[in-house]
Design an enzyme around this catalytic site. Structure first.
Site, short mmCIF file in Angstrom:
data_model
loop_
_atom_site.label_atom_id
_atom_site.label_comp_id
_atom_site.label_asym_id
_atom_site.label_seq_id
_atom_site.Cartn_x
_atom_site.Cartn_y
_atom_site.Cartn_z
N GLY A 24 0.83 -1.21 0.00
CA GLY A 24 0.00 0.00 0.00
C GLY A 24 0.86 1.25 0.00
O GLY A 24 0.61 2.20 -0.76
N PHE A 84 18.58 -18.51 0.83
CA PHE A 84 17.24 -18.82 1.32
C PHE A 84 16.76 -20.09 0.62
O PHE A 84 17.39 -20.53 -0.34
CB PHE A 84 16.30 -17.65 0.99
N GLN A 112 0.44 -21.14 2.93
CA GLN A 112 1.77 -21.59 3.30
C GLN A 112 1.90 -21.78 4.81
O GLN A 112 1.55 -20.87 5.58
CB GLN A 112 2.81 -20.57 2.86
N HIS A 162 4.64 -22.10 7.46
CA HIS A 162 6.08 -21.85 7.59
C HIS A 162 6.67 -22.92 8.49
O HIS A 162 6.12 -23.21 9.56
CB HIS A 162 6.33 -20.46 8.18
N LEU A 202 7.27 -16.15 14.39
CA LEU A 202 8.11 -16.62 13.29
C LEU A 202 9.59 -16.64 13.64
O LEU A 202 10.12 -15.71 14.26
CB LEU A 202 7.90 -15.69 12.08
N GLU A 237 13.45 -18.09 7.91
CA GLU A 237 14.15 -19.09 7.10
C GLU A 237 15.62 -18.71 6.97
O GLU A 237 16.49 -19.57 6.76
CB GLU A 237 13.49 -19.13 5.72
N ARG A 248 9.45 -24.40 1.20
CA ARG A 248 8.82 -24.39 2.52
C ARG A 248 7.76 -25.48 2.67
O ARG A 248 7.61 -26.07 3.74
CB ARG A 248 8.16 -23.02 2.78
N HIS A 298 1.30 -19.15 7.70
CA HIS A 298 2.17 -18.00 7.51
C HIS A 298 1.73 -17.06 6.40
O HIS A 298 1.83 -15.85 6.52
CB HIS A 298 3.58 -18.52 7.22
N ARG A 321 4.95 -20.17 -2.06
CA ARG A 321 5.82 -19.00 -2.19
C ARG A 321 7.23 -19.31 -1.69
O ARG A 321 7.40 -19.99 -0.69
CB ARG A 321 5.24 -17.84 -1.36
N SER A 358 7.94 -12.48 -0.84
CA SER A 358 6.76 -11.67 -0.50
C SER A 358 7.12 -10.19 -0.47
O SER A 358 6.38 -9.35 -0.98
CB SER A 358 6.16 -12.10 0.84
#
Lengths: 234, 590
Positions: free
Chosen positions: B20, B121, B243, B245, B255, B258, B289, B356, B401, B406
């Site tokens: 946004g 990652f 997803q 996580h 969280l 990763e 993931r 997640h 994803r 993201s």
């Protein structure tokens, strides 16, 4: 456990009062203060507070917990509760909108005043601007601020002069940009702070350091700004 | 116009998170009258919680990196239902979007040569999967989301974006021609209800992880934009794709990035075995993931879980040493000490797969324009409506994803939406009008709540909903069990539409907001349930015990959920990138 909550609804209350709730704390778990507030809200949905991330990074739920400012979501009961009583009040020194929700306009205004964005008049390169790991390390302990206002609302100088004294949170960010090797507006930034109030109302009380939930040190940053202002004046 | 105030803007953006704010910045920079409506002060949005980084081939730590390799990884990660034109756009535009963030001041971590630090990652490769693990995720320690969100908010302050902070968007206003002309919003502080009229309405409302009992998501992630879109009849795409996580802190849901495995951490079972070596011999702990999460659940189901209930596994980091942990993962140390009561410098962190991210959402093209479908299945642009970020389904994530994608998705498509709207506004598009009756949808929902004198408590209904979703639509899914879940949900609709709002005050009434949020959660949950039951295959994050194989013949496509009939249809996946050959579906192994 007895939870005593500051209540004020501008539509119905002439003045604030404390309201007590008896909350059953599930055995064997060290709940966070925010979890307890959720249990209170299940009893009485009119109890009002802000919350979002529930992990101490968004800065929504700063409040005064048994007399000390902190984030409800990362404050375990074991850390603050003695005699089985929890007293929750709004952050001190700001107007109360309702219950634990304060009006943070003046706090944000002081943040905006220090122009909290990178300013660099050099041409923009095709890739990133380079910065050495040593220069980048100068931003550690500064950029992590979450704008929860625990520090500024714990500062007597800010209570007295919220319009004129930038306050610890705003000054921490002022120094974050002064310390950034990529920012070229050091002189303008310092000029903007060079009056008896903006920086120099800090009396080194260190109330800000004592309560910062992220372990940051605004007093130290203010000290650096003072030095830069002195050098500039000399 | 009814009895409420009307405010008019060129563009209105719902949501003050990363996508946004990026869209708003693009518009306000070009001088258009732009408003951001956010139910929280923007830096309290969930982007702030993103940790590990933003994946992008900027060729810094990985000097000969190529965005096409990133594209290959993303297509493979999506299990081949990511749209290749959109993935191509994201991966190729990404470097520019990341450099812009750096120029705005984002305090990225640095390499010795002064360039942005990148870490490995999951699901990342060199040379189209043939060159081993890549390091492609640009990071600001493990607080990249915080750094990114604050930087974008600051850039908007600099450019005088108008903020409606602590305002809540209730419903879209759609006119009789099907054009979205703005929305109904309520000021949380004083309860005033207004009509915000705009030539472009952008839904950037993020995810809805709060449909599950256990989630890494913030309390505010209630799918408000998805609910608004569905009530306005907009179909939703791939809503079965959630997803989980691999590393949410056991018991708390918080969280653990990763990036902690990217830096060299790994998972162990109760025997101390590094079990990912068995499930993904090459990528090990850095497999996709979905793959890692499923492996963890299998370990637990087969009795190799840890703890008195044998219901979680451990993430080992202590071998990395205190210095690396302090430099690269300081936030993880904090979160582990606070929420798991362990010090990762000395002991492993108890973790469990945790909801997640919502891969599905409002279908859009690469310009952020929301899409419906014509009778023949072709796309139809919905006039006036845009979406970006997690609320949108472009789709760059398909069925799964990749980590770090993201943040890239939200800056690239927030920016793209802004650029397109700017173009549209400068071509002189007219403001469409609405009649009183078009405002009714939002106003009547508010009225109903304000009149309520009986009904159940919002908190109780929310818990019940979250438990149904957790039990019936989790990591592993089964047809008959899902159908049972759908029945339970259907029995809840009437109750959720008529909860009891005890607090009728107009002053900062969070009880009212929570009731409205619950209704959005419910719409998302029902769409998820029906889409999950309908997709009869296993693909990416959607794993079924009764259809264990991927079925490219029937399901190499998006699912489309039609809210008005509560039925499921299909939409073609784009296999036509503009500058590279198509990546053909292959068996997906790591």
């Amino acid at each position: 456990m007895l939870v005593s909550v500051y209540r004020y609804n501008p539509e119905t209350d002439l003045k604030p009062s404390m309201q007590d709730y008896q909350v059953e704390i599930p055995g064997g778990k060290d709940l966070m203060v925010l979890d307890v507030l959720a249990l209170v809200k299940e009893q009485d949905d009119s109890v009002t507070y802000r919350r979002s991330c529930r992990e101490g990074v968004c800065g929504s739920d700063g409040m005064n917990i048994n007399g000390v400012n902190g984030l409800a979501c990362i404050t375990p009961l074991s850390e603050v509760v003695k005699n089985d009583k929890l007293v929750l009040r709004p952050l001190p020194g700001l107007p109360v909108i309702r219950d634990l929700v304060v009006d943070m306009s003046i706090f944000y205004k002081q943040y905006e005043r220090i122009e909290p964005y990178l300013q660099n008049d050099d041409p923009v390169p095709a890739i990133e601007r380079l910065q050495s790991p040593e220069d980048r390390a100068k931003l550690d302990g500064l950029y992590e601020c979450i704008l929860c206002a625990c520090c500024s609302t714990n500062c007597p100088s800010f209570w007295w002069n919220p319009e004129k004294f930038v306050g610890p949170a705003g000054l921490l960010q002022a120094y974050r940009f002064l310390a950034d090797s990529r920012d070229t507006h050091t002189d303008e930034r310092l000029a903007n702070l060079e009056d008896p109030f903006s920086v120099f109302r800090c009396r080194g009380i260190m109330n800000c350091v004592a309560v910062c939930p992220k372990g940051l040190n605004p007093t130290k940053a203010i000290g650096h700004i003072r030095e830069m202002l002195m050098e500039r004046g000399a | 116009m009814a009895n409420i105030r009307t405010m008019t803007f060129d563009g209105v953006i719902v949501g003050g998170g990363g996508s946004g704010l990026r869209a708003a910045l693009e518009l306000s920079q070009s001088g258009y009258k732009t408003a951001v409506i956010s139910k929280v002060f923007p830096t309290r949005s969930h982007t702030v919680s993103a940790q590990g980084g933003i994946t992008c081939a900027i060729a810094s730590t990985e000097p000969d990196d190529d965005w096409r390799w990133h594209m290959y990884d993303t297509v493979k990660g999506s299990d081949y239902i990511g749209d290749q034109d959109a993935i191509e756009y994201m991966c190729s535009e990404g470097p520019q979007a990341v450099f812009e963030l750096e120029h705005m001041g984002l305090p990225f971590s640095r390499n010795e040569d002064g360039r942005i630090y990148q870490r490995p990652f999951g699901g990342q490769s060199r040379e189209y999967g043939k060159g081993g693990q890549a390091a492609r995720t640009c990071a600001a320690a493990d607080r990249t989301g915080h750094a990114l969100l604050h930087t974008l908010y600051q850039a908007n302050l600099k450019n005088n974006t108008v903020f409606f902070n602590e305002w809540y968007a209730v419903d879209l206003v759609k006119n009789q021609q099907g054009h979205v002309v703005g929305l109904i919003a309520i000021c949380i502080e004083d309860g005033e209800v207004v009509f915000i009229k705009s030539k472009a309405t952008v839904l950037a409302t993020g995810g809805a992880g709060r449909i599950y009992a256990s989630t890494t998501n913030a309390l505010i992630n209630t799918g408000d934009g998805i609910g608004m879109a569905m009530r306005a009849g907009v179909p939703q795409q791939d809503m079965e794709m959630w997803q989980f996580h691999p590393t949410g802190i056991y018991g708390a849901g918080t969280l653990i990035t990763e990036g902690s495995r990217g830096e060299g951490g790994y998972l162990v079972n109760k025997d101390g075995e590094r079990f990912m070596e068995r499930y993904a011999p090459n990528a090990k702990d850095l497999a996709g993931r979905d793959v890692v999460a499923r492996s963890m659940v299998l370990e637990i189901l087969e009795g190799r879980g840890v703890g008195p209930e044998a219901d979680h596994v451990l993430l080992k980091l202590d071998h990395l040493g205190e210095k690396v942990l302090n430099d690269k993962l300081p936030g993880i140390l904090e979160l582990s000490r606070t929420f798991a009561h362990v010090d990762p410098v000395k002991e492993p962190i108890p973790v469990v797969p945790t909801c997640h991210y919502m891969m599905g959402g409002i279908p859009t093209n690469i310009h952020g324009q929301a899409l419906g479908q014509n009778a023949d299945g072709s796309d139809r642009v919905i006039g006036g409506l845009y979406a970006c970020g997690e609320a949108a389904c472009v789709s760059v994530h398909g069925a799964n994803r990749l980590g770090g994608n993201s943040l890239l998705d939200l800056v690239v498509f927030g920016r793209a939406s802004g650029i397109y709207i700017e173009k549209m506004l400068s071509s002189g598009v007219e403001q469409q009008e609405a009649s009183d009756s078009d405002l009714e949808l939002g106003l009547s929902r508010l009225d109903k709540l304000n009149q309520s004198s009986s009904g159940e408590k919002v908190a109780d209904l929310r818990k019940e909903l979250q438990v149904i979703m957790q039990n019936h639509f989790g990591v592993f899914r089964k047809g008959d069990f899902m159908r049972e879940g759908i029945k339970k949900l259907q029995a809840m609709r009437e109750r959720i539409e008529n909860p009891h709002l005890q607090d009728k005050s107009n002053a900062f009434n969070t009880a009212r907001i929570e009731a409205l949020e619950l209704q959005n959660l419910f719409e998302v949950a029902e769409a998820t349930a029906i889409a999950a039951e309908g997709r009869e295959e296993s693909r990416g994050a959607h794993a079924r015990d009764d259809f264990t194989e991927r079925d490219d013949e029937n399901w190499l496509c998006h699912s489309m959920y039609y809210p008005e009939t509560k039925t499921l249809g299909k939409r073609k996946v784009n296999f036509a990138p503009k500058t590279v050959p198509t990546f053909e579906p292959m068996i997906r192994t790591y």
